[in-house]
Scaffold this motif. Sequence first.
Motif, PDB file in Angstrom:
ATOM      1  N   PRO A   8       0.823  -1.213   0.000  1.00  0.00           N
ATOM      2  CA  PRO A   8       0.000   0.000   0.000  1.00  0.00           C
ATOM      3  C   PRO A   8       0.860   1.267   0.000  1.00  0.00           C
ATOM      4  O   PRO A   8       2.018   1.245   0.405  1.00  0.00           O
ATOM      5  CB  PRO A   8      -0.784  -0.107   1.308  1.00  0.00           C
ATOM      6  N   SER A  35     -10.272   8.865   5.388  1.00  0.00           N
ATOM      7  CA  SER A  35      -9.906   8.960   3.969  1.00  0.00           C
ATOM      8  C   SER A  35      -8.776   7.998   3.628  1.00  0.00           C
ATOM      9  O   SER A  35      -8.810   7.330   2.585  1.00  0.00           O
ATOM     10  CB  SER A  35      -9.476  10.392   3.625  1.00  0.00           C
ATOM     11  N   MET A  36      -7.781   7.920   4.501  1.00  0.00           N
ATOM     12  CA  MET A  36      -6.671   7.005   4.243  1.00  0.00           C
ATOM     13  C   MET A  36      -7.152   5.561   4.242  1.00  0.00           C
ATOM     14  O   MET A  36      -6.775   4.774   3.371  1.00  0.00           O
ATOM     15  CB  MET A  36      -5.550   7.242   5.258  1.00  0.00           C
ATOM     16  N   SER A  38     -10.170   4.434   3.558  1.00  0.00           N
ATOM     17  CA  SER A  38     -11.009   4.164   2.379  1.00  0.00           C
ATOM     18  C   SER A  38     -10.188   4.018   1.111  1.00  0.00           C
ATOM     19  O   SER A  38     -10.605   3.350   0.175  1.00  0.00           O
ATOM     20  CB  SER A  38     -12.077   5.253   2.213  1.00  0.00           C
ATOM     21  N   GLN A  39      -9.003   4.620   1.084  1.00  0.00           N
ATOM     22  CA  GLN A  39      -8.131   4.525  -0.087  1.00  0.00           C
ATOM     23  C   GLN A  39      -7.063   3.441   0.047  1.00  0.00           C
ATOM     24  O   GLN A  39      -6.213   3.286  -0.835  1.00  0.00           O
ATOM     25  CB  GLN A  39      -7.455   5.877  -0.345  1.00  0.00           C
ATOM     26  N   GLY A  40      -7.083   2.722   1.168  1.00  0.00           N
ATOM     27  CA  GLY A  40      -6.087   1.672   1.380  1.00  0.00           C
ATOM     28  C   GLY A  40      -4.694   2.210   1.644  1.00  0.00           C
ATOM     29  O   GLY A  40      -3.697   1.518   1.415  1.00  0.00           O
ATOM     30  N   VAL A  41      -4.599   3.438   2.147  1.00  0.00           N
ATOM     31  CA  VAL A  41      -3.312   4.057   2.461  1.00  0.00           C
ATOM     32  C   VAL A  41      -2.913   3.651   3.877  1.00  0.00           C
ATOM     33  O   VAL A  41      -3.706   3.783   4.811  1.00  0.00           O
ATOM     34  CB  VAL A  41      -3.399   5.600   2.353  1.00  0.00           C
ATOM     35  N   GLY A  65      -8.523   0.533   8.301  1.00  0.00           N
ATOM     36  CA  GLY A  65      -7.179   0.787   7.799  1.00  0.00           C
ATOM     37  C   GLY A  65      -6.115   0.177   8.689  1.00  0.00           C
ATOM     38  O   GLY A  65      -6.409  -0.439   9.724  1.00  0.00           O
ATOM     39  N   GLU A 177      -9.065  14.317   1.273  1.00  0.00           N
ATOM     40  CA  GLU A 177      -9.156  13.630  -0.028  1.00  0.00           C
ATOM     41  C   GLU A 177      -8.298  14.335  -1.074  1.00  0.00           C
ATOM     42  O   GLU A 177      -7.578  13.704  -1.850  1.00  0.00           O
ATOM     43  CB  GLU A 177     -10.610  13.552  -0.496  1.00  0.00           C
ATOM     44  N   LEU A 180      -4.479  13.840  -0.261  1.00  0.00           N
ATOM     45  CA  LEU A 180      -4.027  12.491  -0.604  1.00  0.00           C
ATOM     46  C   LEU A 180      -3.907  12.308  -2.107  1.00  0.00           C
ATOM     47  O   LEU A 180      -2.942  11.716  -2.599  1.00  0.00           O
ATOM     48  CB  LEU A 180      -4.968  11.440  -0.003  1.00  0.00           C
ATOM     49  N   ALA A 181      -4.859  12.834  -2.857  1.00  0.00           N
ATOM     50  CA  ALA A 181      -4.800  12.724  -4.330  1.00  0.00           C
ATOM     51  C   ALA A 181      -3.547  13.393  -4.877  1.00  0.00           C
ATOM     52  O   ALA A 181      -2.868  12.844  -5.753  1.00  0.00           O
ATOM     53  CB  ALA A 181      -6.052  13.340  -4.951  1.00  0.00           C
ATOM     54  N   LYS A 184      -0.338  11.374  -3.976  1.00  0.00           N
ATOM     55  CA  LYS A 184      -0.198  10.161  -4.794  1.00  0.00           C
ATOM     56  C   LYS A 184       0.207  10.496  -6.221  1.00  0.00           C
ATOM     57  O   LYS A 184       0.727   9.639  -6.929  1.00  0.00           O
ATOM     58  CB  LYS A 184      -1.508   9.374  -4.811  1.00  0.00           C
TER      59      LYS A 184
END
Length: 185
Positions: A8, A35-36, A38-41, A65, A177, A180-181, A184
């Motif tokens: 991840p 948020s992390m 839900s995004q698999g971070v 998470g 969100e 994080l976007a 990444k």
Amino acid sequence: MNTNTNSPFRVTVFCGASSGATEDYRHAAASLGQSMASQGVHGIYGGANVGIMGVFADSLLRHGGTVTGVIPKMLVDIEIAHPELSELIITDSMTERKQHLYRMADAFILMPGGLGSFEEFFEVLTWLKLEIHTKPCGMLNTKNYFDKLLDFLDYAVSQGFIQSKHREMIIVETEPEALLARLKG
């Protein structure tokens, strides 16, 4: 950036052992954790169960998470090491703690916090400037917490002490969100 597609994306979050003056900071920490998750971070942080740090870790875990805490022995009782993390690393020193926080991450986020949070973030930002690493560095600017600091950094640019390209390395967002976007890429 995380080039291993089997693991991840891992983000070290620098944040306070205090909760701050308003509920907004706790809410932001919980939102970032959610948020992390839900995004698999995968989250990495200072390992405490208090303040914004504890809220962040609890939220990440509550939403499915994973989170690694890194805390030196001398702070296990003071900052109250979190007992329910996916992984807890206890180090011999603050220097060793920071080495783990830096080495394990693909990116860094600074949330509202105090001197320790600032010191950790500015160290990784300086390393980015010096090209010791290429990991993105962002600020979650909750309730305009960092506005005056960002204004000061802009002033330092105007006075010739920071190059604008280095100031621009700091990714600033008010919502988890969006931050994080951008981290990444």
